[in-house]
Design an enzyme around this catalytic site. Structure first.
Site, short mmCIF file in Angstrom:
data_model
loop_
_atom_site.label_atom_id
_atom_site.label_comp_id
_atom_site.label_asym_id
_atom_site.label_seq_id
_atom_site.Cartn_x
_atom_site.Cartn_y
_atom_site.Cartn_z
N SER A 152 0.83 -1.20 0.00
CA SER A 152 0.00 0.00 0.00
C SER A 152 0.87 1.26 0.00
O SER A 152 1.66 1.46 -0.91
CB SER A 152 -0.96 -0.04 1.20
OG SER A 152 -2.01 0.87 1.06
N ASP A 182 -0.53 -4.75 -3.62
CA ASP A 182 -1.89 -4.21 -3.66
C ASP A 182 -1.98 -2.69 -3.67
O ASP A 182 -2.70 -2.09 -2.87
CB ASP A 182 -2.72 -4.78 -2.50
CG ASP A 182 -4.21 -4.83 -2.87
OD1 ASP A 182 -4.51 -5.19 -4.01
OD2 ASP A 182 -5.06 -4.50 -2.01
N HIS A 231 -7.07 -6.50 1.55
CA HIS A 231 -6.01 -5.57 1.13
C HIS A 231 -4.65 -5.97 1.68
O HIS A 231 -3.64 -5.84 0.99
CB HIS A 231 -6.39 -4.16 1.61
CG HIS A 231 -5.38 -3.11 1.28
ND1 HIS A 231 -4.86 -2.93 0.02
CD2 HIS A 231 -4.80 -2.15 2.07
CE1 HIS A 231 -4.00 -1.92 0.03
NE2 HIS A 231 -3.95 -1.44 1.26
#
Length: 354
Positions: free
Chosen positions: A161, A186, A313
């Site tokens: 992220s 991700d 996530h």
């Protein structure tokens, strides 16, 4: 929303009722044709199920890395003794312990260093709210310099992220000669940029106060932000701190106060990712849509992409074994050794001992 709301969760209520009913049955056994049928054993209570786990079960040691000419001290977790260094950068609001469970497997083939970024975990810096991508990149370079001097081993940057954005920016600067691989977890520019409009609402909708670590771990799992209980048990406590004035646990990182830096994390990320002249792996949860640049880049074979189904996530937390296998296979596939890319038949010069 108060953390006390969790006390009415169905599973926990049923656990308590089960235990009370069994205690009552033991005192006054019911006279029934079915009295010989054993009662259902109690399920694991919520308190026990969400007890925090120690980082020592996954990492070998932790260190505080002091940066010269500043008061900044960065906390790192380390594991493994040989192979390249898998240098892990967590997402916003997480900590280095986000990679704890996957480290258990990766350290069998490589060394692992998981860093608490500025404003996160046990790291202490002069300005906790400066989460600009430039500052975060400089922090990574400073930590690598303090740990390895001018002769760092082969580095495989792994970023999740926000940490994925930092990893890309570090790699794109081409200032780390021993950088041998880049893994982004991700985060895709187009999707990330679109989500920024909803970020403040998402942050404010989170539960803000927790009466105990167990309640925070329980909320993170039941709320869906993490899907692996064991990973949550080791990673969530590092994302909290105790507030004496409120007599409860609150979030360690004040992400809602760093909005001015969010766009800088992701703007131009796809082109920077493609410009990095090293082996690259993009891991996505579900069917995240690639933008035009990444779609063309993938068709041209400029990077490897893996879509992992049935995960949230935080891929490295939800499916740590699968994540670790992908990292190990990436290192093996690209022949990344402790000193860089290994070319069969080419002997590496012997370095003088220091």
């Amino acid at each position: 929303m108060e953390s006390s709301n969790l006390t009415s969760l169905p599973e926990e209520t049923l656990d308590v009722e089960d235990e009370q009913q069994q205690q009552e049955n033991q005192k006054n056994p019911p006279v029934s044709a079915f009295s010989s049928v054993p009662t259902r054993p109690p399920t694991k209570s919520s308190l026990k199920k969400y007890v925090p786990l120690e980082w020592t079960e996954f990492f070998d040691k932790e260190e505080d890395v002091c940066i010269p000419d500043s008061d900044d001290v960065f906390h790192v977790y380390m594991a493994g003794t040989e192979g390249p260094v898998v240098f892990c950068l967590h997402g916003g609001g997480y900590s280095g312990l986000s990679f704890a469970l996957s480290t258990s497997k990766i350290k069998e083939k490589a060394r692992v260093v998981a860093m608490d970024l500025r404003g996160h975990g046990k790291t202490s810096t002069e300005n906790e709210l400066d989460l600009s991508v430039e500052t975060l990149c400089n922090d990574v370079f400073a930590v690598l310099k303090a740990m390895y001097g001018d002769c760092p081993p082969a580095i495989v940057l792994v970023g999740h992220s926000m940490g994925g954005s930092v990893a890309v920016h570090v790699a794109a600067k081409k200032a780390l000669p021993s950088l041998a691989g880049l893994v982004v977890v991700d985060v895709v520019e187009g999707t990330a940029m679109a989500s920024l409009a909803h970020m403040q609402k998402l942050l404010s909708s989170r539960m803000q106060h927790f009466s105990s670590m167990e309640k925070a771990i329980e909320w993170s799992v039941r709320g869906g932000s993490l899907r692996n209980i064991d990973s949550a048990r080791v990673s969530v406590p590092a994302t909290l701190k105790y507030d004496d004035s409120k007599k409860c646990f609150v979030y360690r990182t004040r992400l809602e106060e760093t909005e001015q830096y969010w766009r800088g994390w992701y703007e131009g990320l796809s082109d920077k990712f493609l410009s990095c002249p090293i082996p690259k792996l993009l891991l996505l949860a579900g069917t995240d849509r690639l933008d035009r640049s990444l779609t063309i880049g993938q068709m041209q074979g400029k990077f490897q992409m893996v879509v992992i189904r049935h995960t949230g996530h935080a891929i490295q937390e939800d499916v740590p074994d699968e994540f670790a296998t992908l990292i190990i296979n990436f290192i093996s596939r690209n022949r990344i050794g402790p000193h860089g890319i290994v070319i069969p038949g080419l002997r590496r010069p012997v370095q003088p001992q220091q």
